[in-house]
Scaffold this motif. Sequence first.
Motif: not given
Lengths: 714, 320
Positions: A41-46, A58-74
């Motif tokens: 619970x104390x872990x900040x969100x990804x 970790x991922x050069x050259x990307x323009x946008x990121x968004x959390x995947x909202x499903x039950x899979x691995x975060x």
Amino acid sequence: MQTGTARSWLPRTWRLPGLLALALGAWLVGPTPIWAQGDARETPSLLDRLTPEVMSAVFPGITRLEMVKDDGPVAAAVYRREEKAGYVFSTLDVLRAPGYSSTPFDVVAGVTMDGRITGAVVLFHREPYLINDARRTALLVTFLQAIEGSEARLGAESGLPPDFVAGATISARAMRNAVQEGARMVLRYRTEEIVITEPTIDMINFKPMSQEQLVADGGLAFAHVTNAMLAEVMARAGVGDLLPEVPMSGGPDDTYINFVTGYANPPKVGRNGAGLEPFDELTNRWPTGTQGIFVATLGGVYDHRGTRYNNLSNGFLLDRVKVTQGQQDFSFTKADMIVTRGKIADILVLPPDSGFDPMQPWRADLFATAVRPDGKMERFVLAGLDYTLPDSMILMPEPDPPPVWVEPWADSMFDIAILATALALLTALLAFQAQLARQRRLHRWLRISFLVFTLVWIGWIASAQLSIVHLINYLKAPFVNLDLAFYLAEPLIVILAGYTAISLVLLGRGVFCGWLCPFGALQELLAQAARTLNLPQWTPSMPTQRVLWNGKYVALGVILLLTVVAPDAATVAEEVEPFKTAITSVFVRGLPFVAYAVVLLVIGLFVERAFCRFLCPLGAGLALLDRLHLFELIKRRPECGNPCQLCERSCPVKAIEPSGEVVTAECFQCLDCMVEYYDDRRCPPLAKLRKEQEQAAGFRPDLNSAGAYLRAQS
Amino acid sequence: MTPSRRRTLRILAAGLAVPLGVLGLQSTQGLPRPVRWQGEALGAVSAMTLWSVDPARASRALWRMQFEIARLEAIFSLFRPDSELSRLNRDGRIERPSRDMVEVLDLSRRIAEASRGMFDPTIQPLWALHAGSRAPDPRLIERVLPLVDYTCLTARRSGIQFGRPNMAASLNGIAQGYVTDRITELLGNEGFESAVVELGETRVLGQAPDDRPYSIGLVNPNVPGRISGQVALANAALSVSGGYGQALPDGTGNHLFDPRSGLSAGSLSQVAVIAPKSALADAMSTAICVAGEGAALAILSTVPSARAILTRPDGTSVEV
């Protein structure tokens, strides 16, 4: 630069793993954790952890990121100009890998849709604990290569990089494992949600493929019908004198129709063939479980549609195509057709309850019609296409890993075959020893050849020298909790040990010691050379020899005792065997070992098989068990020992008592005495008998003198 | 020339021919080539690199070593509920322990005595206290400290047992070294001449194939991206301890505890011990890390030819 060249033996890539720790650590935010961790619970969100600095690494050259909202691995999906480029994930979130200290480390890494690692950052790290296996080790290598470029970013303070790197808890390799494993989990959940447990049709993977590629791959069945072929088909169908409904055009070699068909549900076939929209209709607008047969006319004057499927009077039946599987026929009407605009290509729909099994072969028949003069139509099969879904369209479940011990056996199939052949030959030699012993020169020749094989192939090439270590391991097996695979890992040793055990019970210790022991073979070959060179041979008297024989039992006893009370000392005591030095290491060993082996071999020049007879602990073990053997290979006559001493003298290891009795515990089954035994010119009783027969009868002596002798005795 | 002299010459020649033949055979063998295995042993990232003229034989040997590693893991792992160590910690005693367990506890006692308890195999209760998410209550530490006392641990072949209830052992400071020793010695017994075994600790068998000692880089504890120095190692073990390796989950320090105070020790940032055997090096580096620079010499003197490279928090280092 002496060091520069001296270093070349160490493959460059192998220094990498250690350095890789540093590569990952290069981004380390310092030895202090950037956030207190310990409770999920104390872990900040990804998302909070993915700062611009982290992302650029970790991922050069990307323009946008968004959390995947499903039950899979975060994970966070990352986009490059609105196109999804991959995922970024944290090993902490995905694996929650327990460490040695039961706390995990956190590596944030990026992975592209096709599974390539784009980069990794260690946010902080603790002791890792991950289970490794061969499959992941293979993945590791890919990862290594992928970030090999990062090697440039690190370096030693000065001079050449070291061979290995040590530090408190270098966990780079576990981190790499975690990154690989996490990437696989993140991707697998999102790209192939079904876990494959049985062969499944590949509904997931798509790549653009041309019709030609699909035909070559087997995804499409293809029929090319020329005018000439049409005429031939019509003649066979009994309508050769009629005209086809659709007239031919051009010469006999011109195309009447090019027709393809295939199973439409795999996107490789359906989407490539019919196009995106019809394929989408099949998979999304029809009920779940609907299947499709893709059919297309690629050229020619004829086509698979015709016009009658538009007619109500015809029941809208597509009368030019029929699909057959086993006993079942599938016909299609206009309502079953998903047509592709601008192409003569359709997906023919099979409802979920059709009973069609795509994994089984099926057949598509393309029909044409001939017109009778009275206007009546005659339907005939223009082309029949057999179709089997190719393996490339089927996802196979990951095969169960074979038992661990299978691998070394499979790897050494060839060696096992050679050894089996040799053992079969040896078995034959022993089974027909009476015949062999009558042929003095053949026996000599076979014996030397076999010893050379034993020394060079079994010993030096295959390193299959049975040793006291193996005997002790087998004896210890019931007392230590060791996996059976430990013993099975050396297939040739297992086979040799088995053969030795059987031969020990049947015939005695000599089969192994005299024929299959590489060091024994080396000694005997040297002794042969020594005799050829007429070197003096020391032959101890029988009483002396009896004392000396006990040496090997002492050696065995000391080793066995030490194994129980002081295992470390036992491993030193086992060095009384020069096998590791002379055979498995081919003398590439420290000087004291080599010197010891050489001394033994030199002694062997003057005392036949001195080591085997007086010192070998393995030989002692076998000699003890020799008491159990069932059959006597070495034959005796009443005259043996008294008065005749021929065999006794011929025995190279002096295992025949003056009384004529064979001491099988000391016998190496070389069969030299049997050669004398069957020689009717040297064995006195036989020679006497031969002379008597020659004088008395005056006719040719019985060639099978031994038989004659035995008959004369009875 | 008399026949007897000819005979003597022949004997001498034959006696010489054998070593010459052996030398000739040796020279046909080519250069040793390395075979490498990577994996995990007792939670540590592990690797074994074995040089041999016969890579097939080397890889079979490495393959078999994994079974020995697995056997020892089943004894020493803190994370397997059925391991011998877990059973000892759960029940407080164990009948007929394995020889390996007794030997490791014997070695532990030796280093614990030499370091006057700075290295203590019964540290586990303290560790368990710190493994939670919050810094432990000082009163709790006060209560747990009496449980950390190696003198209350008796280890014999007939049985192992703790003198007080709730005691527990952690062999993290020595078991990896012991496994490293076992595997290195087994490889040596198989007749291999050169190997680097990294099973949590590093031990080197023989020399590098170019007859040079192996050079092992030491991570700079203050800048983990860099190597602060190199150690030449031949037929010896190297063990590195440092607080930077494992920070505590509660944020109060690192995994190296001072059994006197129950808190993390931090007077040295890294200790690298070079000793003949890994188990001893492993325990000594932990002990020195906890006890500090002043006690290093006394601890090292228990093992002949042991030495250490100490790195202070300010980055300077000293060799003892």
